[in-house]
Enzyme design. Structure first.
Site, PDB file in Angstrom:
ATOM      1  N   ASP A 130       0.848  -1.184   0.000  1.00  0.00           N
ATOM      2  CA  ASP A 130       0.000   0.000   0.000  1.00  0.00           C
ATOM      3  C   ASP A 130       0.882   1.232   0.000  1.00  0.00           C
ATOM      4  O   ASP A 130       2.018   1.195   0.497  1.00  0.00           O
ATOM      5  CB  ASP A 130      -0.878  -0.012   1.266  1.00  0.00           C
ATOM      6  CG  ASP A 130      -2.134   0.835   1.140  1.00  0.00           C
ATOM      7  OD1 ASP A 130      -2.099   1.841   0.418  1.00  0.00           O
ATOM      8  OD2 ASP A 130      -3.150   0.498   1.788  1.00  0.00           O
ATOM      9  N   HIS A 147      -0.203   3.658   1.705  1.00  0.00           N
ATOM     10  CA  HIS A 147      -0.583   4.129   3.033  1.00  0.00           C
ATOM     11  C   HIS A 147      -0.566   2.962   4.015  1.00  0.00           C
ATOM     12  O   HIS A 147      -0.763   1.814   3.627  1.00  0.00           O
ATOM     13  CB  HIS A 147      -1.982   4.748   2.988  1.00  0.00           C
ATOM     14  CG  HIS A 147      -2.208   5.630   1.793  1.00  0.00           C
ATOM     15  ND1 HIS A 147      -2.747   5.151   0.594  1.00  0.00           N
ATOM     16  CD2 HIS A 147      -1.939   6.936   1.587  1.00  0.00           C
ATOM     17  CE1 HIS A 147      -2.805   6.131  -0.280  1.00  0.00           C
ATOM     18  NE2 HIS A 147      -2.320   7.237   0.288  1.00  0.00           N
ATOM     19  N   ASP A 183      -2.685   2.620   6.579  1.00  0.00           N
ATOM     20  CA  ASP A 183      -4.049   2.297   7.028  1.00  0.00           C
ATOM     21  C   ASP A 183      -4.053   1.893   8.495  1.00  0.00           C
ATOM     22  O   ASP A 183      -4.752   0.952   8.893  1.00  0.00           O
ATOM     23  CB  ASP A 183      -4.657   1.197   6.152  1.00  0.00           C
ATOM     24  CG  ASP A 183      -4.924   1.686   4.724  1.00  0.00           C
ATOM     25  OD1 ASP A 183      -4.778   2.888   4.479  1.00  0.00           O
ATOM     26  OD2 ASP A 183      -5.259   0.857   3.866  1.00  0.00           O
ATOM     27  N   HIS A 237     -11.515   3.497   5.573  1.00  0.00           N
ATOM     28  CA  HIS A 237     -10.563   2.785   4.711  1.00  0.00           C
ATOM     29  C   HIS A 237      -9.114   3.086   5.093  1.00  0.00           C
ATOM     30  O   HIS A 237      -8.197   2.420   4.600  1.00  0.00           O
ATOM     31  CB  HIS A 237     -10.829   3.092   3.225  1.00  0.00           C
ATOM     32  CG  HIS A 237     -10.281   4.392   2.737  1.00  0.00           C
ATOM     33  ND1 HIS A 237      -9.869   4.594   1.436  1.00  0.00           N
ATOM     34  CD2 HIS A 237     -10.087   5.589   3.361  1.00  0.00           C
ATOM     35  CE1 HIS A 237      -9.449   5.830   1.272  1.00  0.00           C
ATOM     36  NE2 HIS A 237      -9.567   6.456   2.425  1.00  0.00           N
ATOM     37  N   ASP A 240      -3.228  -3.112  -2.181  1.00  0.00           N
ATOM     38  CA  ASP A 240      -3.926  -1.893  -2.590  1.00  0.00           C
ATOM     39  C   ASP A 240      -3.222  -1.370  -3.841  1.00  0.00           C
ATOM     40  O   ASP A 240      -2.008  -1.119  -3.811  1.00  0.00           O
ATOM     41  CB  ASP A 240      -3.849  -0.868  -1.454  1.00  0.00           C
ATOM     42  CG  ASP A 240      -4.697   0.371  -1.711  1.00  0.00           C
ATOM     43  OD1 ASP A 240      -4.854   0.761  -2.884  1.00  0.00           O
ATOM     44  OD2 ASP A 240      -5.192   0.974  -0.736  1.00  0.00           O
ATOM     45  N   GLU A 290      -9.221  -1.053  -3.960  1.00  0.00           N
ATOM     46  CA  GLU A 290      -9.111   0.339  -4.414  1.00  0.00           C
ATOM     47  C   GLU A 290      -8.960   0.481  -5.926  1.00  0.00           C
ATOM     48  O   GLU A 290      -8.519   1.525  -6.407  1.00  0.00           O
ATOM     49  CB  GLU A 290      -7.958   1.065  -3.696  1.00  0.00           C
ATOM     50  CG  GLU A 290      -8.079   1.119  -2.184  1.00  0.00           C
ATOM     51  CD  GLU A 290      -9.141   2.084  -1.660  1.00  0.00           C
ATOM     52  OE1 GLU A 290      -9.774   2.782  -2.488  1.00  0.00           O
ATOM     53  OE2 GLU A 290      -9.342   2.141  -0.427  1.00  0.00           O
TER      54      GLU A 290
END
Length: 504
Positions: free
Chosen positions: A306, A308, A310, A323, A417, A462
């Site tokens: 990812d 991010h 999260d 999310h 993601d 995503e």
């Protein structure tokens, strides 16, 4: 002659000065590396032999990388690696080059069986059990750090025939050398569509499950000699819309009910022994898919790809969009219970949170301010895009696997993601960030996890067809069975790599 000697000394002095400047810059950025790490002593005398002059810069570079590695991931210091030293004249003269040659040779022999002139057929041998394979680390240095860094295991085998047998059984090593457990690999892929878009504000992400179906996902899976079971979509029924924003989290109740349905379906598919493929939807779905698989595989480890982390909590989140929180939820970091997530509270009570030490984040490059501090203070293993720049995706994946599963016997879950990829590679996603994974880096992650033969489940999230570009012109080698827009097509290709599709 005097002029030549003076020039050699001047060159050595310049190299030494450059090394000292680099070391000072390195220690300024990572001061923790100076603790317990002896300063590299690089001889610069003209009396050194040419072989030693060649090795010294390599040794200094290696010690700098090792000290940087331990400064960022101190947990690796606790990993015990027993080294069997097998020294040869070549190894004594150029240890690092010989170590690399041995790793490459072992990898090639495991894949192709015979190297160079060794073409004589040998009798087939029974594949050795994992206990009979003695791992060893060819080490070029005698420093304490070189014995602490978890490097890929290289089994010592007596013949190419044993290597061929080892490379074709599920109880020995993949190409990297890590042992593979002897549990049955899933032969049926259960697709769970999760068109859930309530965890973020953009529309279109709920279109992805059906877009991947229409673009040829089932055909690609079946071409890999796997059975395909479409478990349908979750989150499309009628739900109770009470207390929508519990603890400040937007749409908490409706998200909890939808992801709870996914949790139950993923749990059933994993219990049936199937590979659980969950296609979102936004990344909110991960709290349902991970806990569902975790209920069947309590020793589950997670690779989280990812841009991010999260890892926000309801208190730290700036946007209050769920999310950006699912990983923190399954790690048990929430201080308050969210409406709609009773099933998650029950799972955490029955099975406990997912241990931080069994989670590796790969490709991270965009963190909120409070989230950054939370992640730094946690026990998560974080590999940012800077680490990928420094070490390369191959070594990062070896380190990630060594951190979350250094014994090589845990089932693995991949949560991918697509915004982990660079926007040039995956334009169809809602939270794009520059400087992401390349096309090949993304595929290598999936290929490497498939190679372990321990990957039991995967999220693909995503993907937003509404934000995707027009289908690009076909290139030589593109799969004719994949017909989607660029990011939808990439998603199918990544799933295929994770399920075992390889270049050769």
């Amino acid at each position: 002659m005097a002029m030549k000697v003076s020039a050699a000394r001047l060159s050595s002095q310049s190299l030494e000065q450059a090394r000292q400047r680099l070391r000072a810059r390195f220690l300024k950025k990572w001061p923790g590396a100076a603790q317990g790490v002896p300063a590299a002593q690089v001889a610069t005398s003209a009396a050194l032999s040419p072989a030693v002059e060649q090795v010294c810069p390599l040794q200094a570079a290696r010690e700098r990388l090792q000290s940087r590695y331990l400064a960022k991931w101190p947990a690796a210091d606790a990993v015990e690696v027993k080294a069997l030293k097998v020294e040869t004249p070549m190894e004594r003269s150029t240890p690092h080059l010989e170590e690399a040659r041995q790793r490459i040779r072992m990898r090639a022999m495991a894949r192709f069986g015979v190297i160079g002139a060794e073409t004589k057929a040998e009798p087939q041998s029974r594949a050795p059990s994992p206990a009979s394979i003695m791992p060893f680390l060819p080490s070029g240095g005698n420093s304490q750090l070189s014995r602490q860094i978890p490097m890929p295991y290289i089994p010592r085998m007596s013949s190419p025939a044993m290597l061929r047998a080892a490379s074709t059984t599920s109880s020995t090593m993949p190409l990297s050398g890590l042992p593979v457990p002897s549990f049955a690999r899933p032969r049926t892929v259960s697709l769970i569509g999760a068109p859930i878009a309530d965890g973020q504000p953009l529309g279109g992400v709920d279109l992805a499950p059906n877009a991947l179906r229409q673009a040829g996902l089932q055909r690609i899976v079946e071409r890999l000699n796997l059975s395909f079971e479409d478990a349908g979509n979750v989150g499309i029924g009628t739900y109770e819309l009470t207390d929508q924003s519990g603890a400040g989290v937007k749409n908490s109740s409706i998200i909890g009910q939808k992801v709870g349905e996914l949790h139950a379906r993923a749990k059933a598919a994993a219990a049936a022994g199937n590979f659980v493929l969950t296609v979102g939807g936004d990344h909110s779905i991960a709290s349902g898919s991970i806990t569902g698989v975790h209920a069947t595989h309590p020793d589950l480890s997670v690779i989280w790809v990812d841009a991010h982390a999260d890892c926000n909590t309801p208190e730290s989140s700036e946007s209050k969009n769920y999310h950006g929180m699912p990983l923190a939820h399954v790690l048990g970091w929430f201080q308050t219970k969210l409406p709609g997530f009773d099933w998650c509270d029950q799972h955490l009570s029955d099975f406990g949170p997912l241990p931080e030490s069994r989670v590796a984040l790969v490709g991270i490059r965009d963190l909120d301010a409070k989230e950054r501090q939370i992640v730094k203070n946690s026990g998560l293993h974080v590999f940012t895009m800077s680490d990928i720049d420094c070490f390369g995706i191959g070594q990062v994946m070896e380190m990630a696997l060594a951190c979350v599963d250094h014994a090589g016997n845990r089932p693995l879950h991949l949560s991918f993601d697509v915004d982990g990829c660079d926007p040039a590679v995956a334009p169809g996603t809602g939270t794009r960030a520059q400087g992401g994974l390349s096309y090949r880096e993304a595929h290598y992650i999936c290929e490497r996890l498939a190679e372990t033969k321990r990957l039991v489940s995967m999220d693909l999230v995503e993907v937003n067809p509404a934000l995707d570009g027009e289908p690009r012109p076909r290139l030589h080698g593109d799969d004719e069975d994949i017909t989607g827009t660029p990011t939808v097509s990439l998603g199918i290709e990544l799933v295929a790599s994770a399920l075992g599709k390889a270049i050769l």
